[in-house]
Design an enzyme around this catalytic site. Structure first.
Site, PDB file in Angstrom:
ATOM      1  N   LYS A   1       0.958  -1.210  -0.010  1.00  0.00           N
ATOM      2  CA  LYS A   1       0.166  -0.040   0.029  1.00  0.00           C
ATOM      3  C   LYS A   1       0.862   1.339   0.036  1.00  0.00           C
ATOM      4  O   LYS A   1       2.057   1.135   0.290  1.00  0.00           O
ATOM      5  CB  LYS A   1      -0.819  -0.115   1.267  1.00  0.00           C
ATOM      6  CG  LYS A   1      -2.093   0.942   0.993  1.00  0.00           C
ATOM      7  CD  LYS A   1      -3.296   0.282   0.437  1.00  0.00           C
ATOM      8  CE  LYS A   1      -4.510   1.191   0.075  1.00  0.00           C
ATOM      9  NZ  LYS A   1      -5.631  -0.003  -0.349  1.00  0.00           N
TER      10      LYS A   1
ATOM     11  N   ASP B   1      -6.892   4.465  -4.913  1.00  0.00           N
ATOM     12  CA  ASP B   1      -7.487   4.310  -3.240  1.00  0.00           C
ATOM     13  C   ASP B   1      -8.297   5.802  -3.049  1.00  0.00           C
ATOM     14  O   ASP B   1      -8.379   6.457  -4.126  1.00  0.00           O
ATOM     15  CB  ASP B   1      -6.537   3.872  -2.434  1.00  0.00           C
ATOM     16  CG  ASP B   1      -7.113   3.392  -1.085  1.00  0.00           C
ATOM     17  OD1 ASP B   1      -7.603   2.146  -0.956  1.00  0.00           O
ATOM     18  OD2 ASP B   1      -7.635   4.214  -0.003  1.00  0.00           O
TER      19      ASP B   1
END
Ligand code: GLU
Length: 460
Positions: A140, A180
């Site tokens: 991430k 995201d």
């Protein structure tokens, strides 16, 4: 018989003590990183029966290893705004676990981004990606850059600067970022352009969520929202229920929320509320999704503008109150810890039947405990929102094969994947003594595959 039970209980207690001890070390070594600690605690608590049954995971130090990122990259992102001022943001990429595939996970651009947020998201991603059944590890990244109010040129300059550093650490076989919060098709496009220029090669599979005309997959935009509804539909079917004629409240109005609304409406549900970071709208007769799309996807306006177009709807400032609205199905699709104990109690008092998490970790632990105790169907994020990253993996497969599947092909595969995730979660929950508890089921099913791969690959 009694003796055996006693031995089992002693074993369980020993493992519980072991897990608590390991968690204490996580707290100490990641002091102040509350979101990361929260994500780890939930998983560790689920794993006690797995460790009792498979002591090899203890012997191989899997818990110690899985909570330590393989690599955490933290970098400076300097850029120049439209007035000529120099700005500096922080960039992050956590390459958490590569046991079952290249690191995979989105990039978040939001002022709240820090090491704790990126580590919690990366840790969740390890198990989520494992659940998809696709060969992808966990990663991430992101930045504390706030895209709100920035011009298109400022966004481009920021993305280029961010990618100038990130490009040193990623690649189609090493680490594959995507979007995201705050990172959509536009940002992916600017980052892909910069990566391509720096590499001097067309490595399509380095990012997912790309535009359709340069290597993106049909169905990726819709995948997280559609996947969420497919998953919740499976939960409902298990109890003889469906979306049809049920009332739905969905928080958020970004990519996940919009396509969850679209699929829920297609399945006959009435969606009555959604929100943005300023407040929520309540439209009792049913939200007009075209208006939401126009406001959010085309005009980048606040959701409050909706009531000017639909005067029979109301707008309420602040987001928490959305969970006080009566509904059968609640889909938190905004951000972490948006649904707390008070909100859970309100939903329960209004007779909510199912909750499906579209955002990452949107419910607090207390809220989850309440839903599970009260027998509400609860789809945890790492299972319920895995549709996005699943189709990202399908995009990687198409890029490797240098071909493109039809929207229908992708959607059929997505439906199969979500059904399979549901089945795996149910199976693991039953196998490990918590039938129907999909939080436990998801954590275990996701963990076992990664842990087995780590054992096979030795201490690396
Ligand atoms: N950000 C999404 C998630 O939380 C998608 C990640 C991806 O497609 O790599 O799963």
């Amino acid at each position: 018989m009694k003796v055996i039970e006693k031995v089992d209980e002693t074993q369980i207690q020993i493992v519980k003590d072991y897990v608590n001890h390991k968690f204490k070390i996580v707290e100490e070594r990641n002091a102040g990183e509350l979101e990361f600690q929260q994500a780890v605690k939930e998983v560790f608590d689920s794993l006690v029966p797995v460790l009792v049954k498979n002591p090899v995971y203890i012997k191989q130090g899997i818990l110690e290893r899985i909570v330590e990122p393989e690599r955490l990259i933290h970098f400076r992102v300097p850029w120049v705004d439209d007035e000529g001022n120099v700005k500096v943001n922080r960039g992050f990429r956590v390459q958490f676990n590569s046991a079952i595939g290249p690191y995979k996970g989105g990039l978040r651009f939001h002022p709240s981004v820090n090491a704790s947020i990126i580590k919690f998201l990366g840790f969740e991603q390890i198990l989520k990606n494992s659940l998809t059944g696709q060969p992808i590890g966990g990663g991430k990244g992101g930045s504390d850059f706030d895209p709100k109010g920035k011009s298109d040129l400022e966004i481009m300059r920021f993305c280029q600067s961010f990618m100038t550093e990130l490009s040193k650490h990623i690649g189609p076989d090493t680490d594959v970022p995507a979007g995201d919060i705050g990172v959509g098709a536009r940002e992916i496009g600017y980052m892909f352009g910069q990566y391509k220029k720096l590499r001097g090669a067309y490595e399509a599979g380095v990012l997912t969520g790309k535009g359709i005309n340069y290597g993106g997959s049909l169905g990726r935009t819709e995948a997280t929202g559609y996947g969420l509804v497919y998953f919740v539909d499976e939960m409902l079917k298990g109890k003889g229920l469906s979306f049809n004629n049920n009332t739905v409240v969905i928080s958020g109005s970004g990519n996940v929320s919009i396509y969850a609304m679209q699929k829920a409406i297609q399945l006959g549900a009435k969606v009555v509320a959604c929100s943005d970071s300023s407040g929520y709208i309540y439209h009792k007769s049913g939200i007009n999704l075209d208006t939401v799309k126009q406001l959010k996807e085309v005009e980048s306006k606040r959701i409050s503008e909706y009531v000017a177009i639909h005067p029979d709807a109301i707008y309420v400032e602040g987001c928490a109150g959305i969970w006080s609205l009566p509904c059968d199905i609640a889909l938190p699709c905004a951000t972490q810890n948006e649904l707390d104990k008070e909100a859970a109690n309100l939903l329960l008092s209004n007779g909510v039947k199912a909750v499906g998490e579209g955002a990452n970790m949107p419910s607090t632990q207390e809220a989850i405990d309440l839903f599970i105790d009260q027998g509400v169907l609860f789809g945890p994020a790492k299972a319920a929102n895995a549709g996005g990253v699943s189709v990202s993996a399908l995009e990687m497969a198409q890029n490797s094969a240098r071909l493109a599947w039809t929207a229908q092909e992708v959607d059929t595969k997505l439906q199969e994947i979500m059904k399979n995730i549901y089945r795996e979660c149910v199976k693991s929950s039953e196998e490990y003594g918590a039938p129907g508890n999909l939080v436990v089921g998801a954590n275990i099913a996701g963990f076992v595959k990664v842990a087995d791969a780590m054992v096979s690959q030795g201490v690396v």
